[in-house]
Write a protein that holds these residues in place. Structure first.
Motif, PDB file in Angstrom:
ATOM      1  N   ALA A   4     -10.767  -1.321  -2.245  1.00  9.48           N
ATOM      2  CA  ALA A   4     -10.688  -1.942  -0.948  1.00  9.48           C
ATOM      3  C   ALA A   4      -9.937  -3.204  -0.784  1.00  9.48           C
ATOM      4  CB  ALA A   4     -12.023  -2.187  -0.143  1.00  9.48           C
ATOM      5  N   GLN A   5     -10.633  -4.228  -0.759  1.00  9.96           N
ATOM      6  CA  GLN A   5      -9.961  -5.605  -0.882  1.00  9.96           C
ATOM      7  C   GLN A   5      -9.870  -6.148  -2.143  1.00  9.96           C
ATOM      8  OE1 GLN A   5      -8.638  -7.098   1.846  1.00  9.96           O
ATOM      9  NE2 GLN A   5      -9.341  -5.587   3.498  1.00  9.96           N
ATOM     10  N   TYR A   6      -9.038  -7.156  -2.604  1.00  6.63           N
ATOM     11  CA  TYR A   6      -8.927  -7.931  -3.809  1.00  6.63           C
ATOM     12  C   TYR A   6      -8.854  -7.074  -4.822  1.00  6.63           C
ATOM     13  CZ  TYR A   6     -10.237 -11.329  -0.471  1.00  6.63           C
ATOM     14  OH  TYR A   6     -10.559 -12.366   0.773  1.00  6.63           O
ATOM     15  N   THR A   7      -7.540  -6.315  -4.956  1.00  7.99           N
ATOM     16  CA  THR A   7      -7.641  -5.345  -6.090  1.00  7.99           C
ATOM     17  C   THR A   7      -6.213  -5.555  -6.815  1.00  7.99           C
ATOM     18  OG1 THR A   7      -8.771  -3.403  -4.697  1.00  7.99           O
ATOM     19  CG2 THR A   7      -7.419  -2.848  -6.554  1.00  7.99           C
ATOM     20  N   GLY A   8      -6.327  -5.652  -7.968  1.00  4.75           N
ATOM     21  CA  GLY A   8      -5.190  -5.786  -9.005  1.00  4.75           C
ATOM     22  C   GLY A   8      -5.385  -5.095 -10.342  1.00  4.75           C
ATOM     23  N   ALA A   9      -4.246  -4.618 -10.892  1.00  2.00           N
ATOM     24  CA  ALA A   9      -4.186  -4.023 -12.181  1.00  2.00           C
ATOM     25  C   ALA A   9      -4.958  -4.892 -13.167  1.00  2.00           C
ATOM     26  CB  ALA A   9      -2.766  -3.411 -12.643  1.00  2.00           C
ATOM     27  N   LEU A  10      -4.728  -5.983 -13.259  1.00  2.00           N
ATOM     28  CA  LEU A  10      -5.495  -6.799 -14.248  1.00  2.00           C
ATOM     29  C   LEU A  10      -6.461  -7.565 -13.695  1.00  2.00           C
ATOM     30  CD1 LEU A  10      -5.531  -8.862 -16.858  1.00  2.00           C
ATOM     31  CD2 LEU A  10      -4.550 -10.630 -15.505  1.00  2.00           C
ATOM     32  N   ALA A  11      -6.747  -7.999 -12.542  1.00  2.00           N
ATOM     33  CA  ALA A  11      -7.942  -8.597 -11.966  1.00  2.00           C
ATOM     34  C   ALA A  11      -7.955  -8.617 -10.379  1.00  2.00           C
ATOM     35  CB  ALA A  11      -8.145 -10.034 -12.530  1.00  2.00           C
ATOM     36  N   GLY A  12      -9.127  -8.443  -9.647  1.00  3.31           N
ATOM     37  CA  GLY A  12      -9.172  -8.365  -8.300  1.00  3.31           C
ATOM     38  C   GLY A  12      -8.952 -10.038  -8.030  1.00  3.31           C
ATOM     39  N   VAL A  13      -9.674 -10.767  -8.535  1.00  2.00           N
ATOM     40  CA  VAL A  13      -9.590 -12.404  -8.133  1.00  2.00           C
ATOM     41  C   VAL A  13      -9.529 -13.005  -9.588  1.00  2.00           C
ATOM     42  CG1 VAL A  13     -10.944 -14.280  -7.375  1.00  2.00           C
ATOM     43  CG2 VAL A  13     -11.184 -12.002  -6.171  1.00  2.00           C
ATOM     44  N   VAL A  22       1.905  -7.289 -18.160  1.00  2.00           N
ATOM     45  CA  VAL A  22       2.841  -5.945 -17.464  1.00  2.00           C
ATOM     46  C   VAL A  22       1.815  -5.311 -17.000  1.00  2.00           C
ATOM     47  CG1 VAL A  22       4.644  -4.737 -17.882  1.00  2.00           C
ATOM     48  CG2 VAL A  22       4.814  -6.684 -18.883  1.00  2.00           C
ATOM     49  N   ASN A  23       2.526  -4.621 -15.510  1.00  2.82           N
ATOM     50  CA  ASN A  23       1.548  -3.393 -15.187  1.00  2.82           C
ATOM     51  C   ASN A  23       2.673  -2.492 -14.742  1.00  2.82           C
ATOM     52  OD1 ASN A  23      -0.497  -2.006 -13.658  1.00  2.82           O
ATOM     53  ND2 ASN A  23       0.710  -2.376 -11.866  1.00  2.82           N
ATOM     54  N   PHE A  24       2.320  -1.207 -15.194  1.00  2.00           N
ATOM     55  CA  PHE A  24       2.827  -0.017 -14.754  1.00  2.00           C
ATOM     56  C   PHE A  24       2.186   1.006 -13.717  1.00  2.00           C
ATOM     57  CE2 PHE A  24       4.803  -1.414 -18.744  1.00  2.00           C
ATOM     58  CZ  PHE A  24       6.061  -1.232 -18.613  1.00  2.00           C
ATOM     59  N   ALA A  25       0.894   0.715 -13.561  1.00  2.00           N
ATOM     60  CA  ALA A  25      -0.054   1.547 -12.714  1.00  2.00           C
ATOM     61  C   ALA A  25       0.289   1.166 -11.100  1.00  2.00           C
ATOM     62  CB  ALA A  25      -1.302   1.411 -13.162  1.00  2.00           C
ATOM     63  N   THR A  26       0.096   2.437 -10.361  1.00  2.95           N
ATOM     64  CA  THR A  26       0.190   2.172  -8.902  1.00  2.95           C
ATOM     65  C   THR A  26      -1.158   1.680  -8.552  1.00  2.95           C
ATOM     66  OG1 THR A  26       1.195   4.211  -8.540  1.00  2.95           O
ATOM     67  CG2 THR A  26      -0.152   3.572  -6.658  1.00  2.95           C
ATOM     68  N   VAL A  27      -1.089   0.748  -7.587  1.00  2.00           N
ATOM     69  CA  VAL A  27      -2.382  -0.206  -7.129  1.00  2.00           C
ATOM     70  C   VAL A  27      -2.501   0.299  -5.472  1.00  2.00           C
ATOM     71  CG1 VAL A  27      -3.497  -2.300  -6.703  1.00  2.00           C
ATOM     72  CG2 VAL A  27      -2.134  -2.072  -8.659  1.00  2.00           C
ATOM     73  N   SER A  28      -3.491   0.987  -5.131  1.00  2.00           N
ATOM     74  CA  SER A  28      -3.895   1.451  -3.863  1.00  2.00           C
ATOM     75  C   SER A  28      -5.159   0.548  -3.265  1.00  2.00           C
ATOM     76  CB  SER A  28      -3.914   2.773  -3.623  1.00  2.00           C
ATOM     77  OG  SER A  28      -2.639   3.506  -4.282  1.00  2.00           O
ATOM     78  N   GLY A  34      -2.351  -6.410  -5.446  1.00  2.00           N
ATOM     79  CA  GLY A  34      -1.284  -7.083  -6.348  1.00  2.00           C
ATOM     80  C   GLY A  34      -0.964  -6.139  -7.393  1.00  2.00           C
ATOM     81  N   GLY A  35       0.300  -5.937  -7.910  1.00  2.00           N
ATOM     82  CA  GLY A  35       0.076  -5.189  -9.375  1.00  2.00           C
ATOM     83  C   GLY A  35      -0.358  -6.065 -10.453  1.00  2.00           C
ATOM     84  N   VAL A  36      -0.542  -7.425 -10.449  1.00  2.00           N
ATOM     85  CA  VAL A  36      -1.257  -8.020 -11.428  1.00  2.00           C
ATOM     86  C   VAL A  36      -2.625  -8.553 -10.801  1.00  2.00           C
ATOM     87  CG1 VAL A  36      -1.110 -10.019 -13.129  1.00  2.00           C
ATOM     88  CG2 VAL A  36       0.919  -8.420 -12.729  1.00  2.00           C
ATOM     89  N   VAL A  37      -2.725  -9.157  -9.823  1.00  2.00           N
ATOM     90  CA  VAL A  37      -3.770 -10.004  -9.462  1.00  2.00           C
ATOM     91  C   VAL A  37      -3.992  -9.685  -7.864  1.00  2.00           C
ATOM     92  CG1 VAL A  37      -4.874 -12.220  -9.054  1.00  2.00           C
ATOM     93  CG2 VAL A  37      -3.853 -11.692 -11.242  1.00  2.00           C
ATOM     94  N   GLY A  38      -5.093  -9.338  -7.211  1.00  2.00           N
ATOM     95  CA  GLY A  38      -5.304  -9.166  -5.896  1.00  2.00           C
ATOM     96  C   GLY A  38      -5.158 -10.604  -5.305  1.00  2.00           C
ATOM     97  N   ASN A  39      -6.184 -11.428  -5.952  1.00  2.00           N
ATOM     98  CA  ASN A  39      -6.311 -12.881  -5.225  1.00  2.00           C
ATOM     99  C   ASN A  39      -6.335 -13.823  -6.074  1.00  2.00           C
ATOM    100  OD1 ASN A  39      -7.213 -15.179  -3.718  1.00  2.00           O
ATOM    101  ND2 ASN A  39      -8.804 -14.295  -2.780  1.00  2.00           N
TER     102      ASN A  39
END
Length: 265
Positions: A4-13, A22-28, A34-39
């Motif tokens: 939902a909120q605060y989502t990243g492939a490495l870390a939400g926060v 480096v991120n190759f995954a889709t983030v939804s 963020g592709g790496v960090v949400g917040n």
């Protein structure tokens, strides 16, 4: 990766140093994606990171590398497309409260509201950044789109310097090759400075567009200096080779692009 909120492939926060990721995954998800960090918190620094995944959001603050950055983002690259069905998307950072420097965006950025090739919003500095991706706003309601920075919010001060935009910018109101707009009818930005920037992209606005800045009409203090526009500008009206509408300073700028509109050119 989905949330939902605060989502990243490495870390939400993230509260610490994030480097060489480096991120190759889709983030939804909804917002602050963020592709790496949400917040990234005000104790965090993001540097030398890259994103190749698509970012799909339905709310605010979605960025190719970081959704919401409270501290610096340096030497980061985004290759993924950033899409939101709402407001506020940026090629590298969704919204920034600190410094964005030496970053590059190659992905397209699309939103129903505000968006920028590097960031949707900033309250400090965007410096030595380059955008190659198209920035597209959904008609008829998109506004404040820029090749580098979309918007400077009420009571914020921001500087955009030494940046280059090569992507096309299109939408409804306040389209700029570097900056979409400073402030809005609901509140004035404190200060907006755009200096030593170049736009090579095509600017298409239903109303209000400039090769460098769409509008600084709602800014207490604004200055556009030593900037060059090489892009073609088209729309219905309130168009300028450098700026669409301003109540501030414009100095030492050069326009090489054709301006094609119906009125207020």
């Amino acid at each position: 990766v989905s949330g939902a909120q605060y989502t990243g492939a490495l870390a939400g926060v993230a509260s610490g140093l994030v480097r060489n990721v480096v991120n190759f995954a889709t983030v939804s998800g909804a917002g602050n994606l963020g592709g790496v960090v949400g917040n990234s918190a005000n104790t965090s620094r993001i540097s030398y990171c890259a994103n190749y995944g698509t970012i799909n959001g339905s709310s605010w603050n979605n960025g190719g590398v970081v959704g919401f950055a409270q501290n610096s983002v340096l030497y980061c690259v985004n290759h993924g497309n950033v899409k939101t069905t709402a407001d506020c998307a940026g090629g590298v950072v969704g919204s920034s409260h600190s410094f964005i420097s030496y970053c590059i965006n190659y992905g397209s950025v699309s939103a129903t509201g505000r968006a920028g090739g590097i960031a949707y919003n900033s309250k400090k500095l965007v410096d030595h950044c380059v955008n190659y991706g198209d920035v597209v706003g959904t008609l008829p309601n998109s506004w404040d789109l820029g090749g580098i920075l979309g918007f400077v919010a009420a009571d914020y001060s921001a500087v955009v310097s030494n940046c280059v935009n090569n992507g096309n910018v299109s939408g409804a109101t306040c389209m700029g090759g570097i900056l979409g707009a400073g402030g809005s009818a609901s509140g004035s930005a404190t200060s907006v400075i755009v200096t030593n920037c170049v736009n090579n992209g095509k600017i298409t606005a239903t109303w209000g567009g400039g090769g460098i800045v769409g509008s600084t009409e709602c800014t207490s203090y604004s200055s556009v200096q030593n900037c060059v526009n090489n892009g073609y500008i088209s729309g219905n009206g309130t168009l300028g080779g450098i700026i669409g509408k301003t109540n501030g300073e414009v100095a030492e700028c050069t326009n090489n692009g054709q301006v094609n509109g119906r009125t207020d050119i």
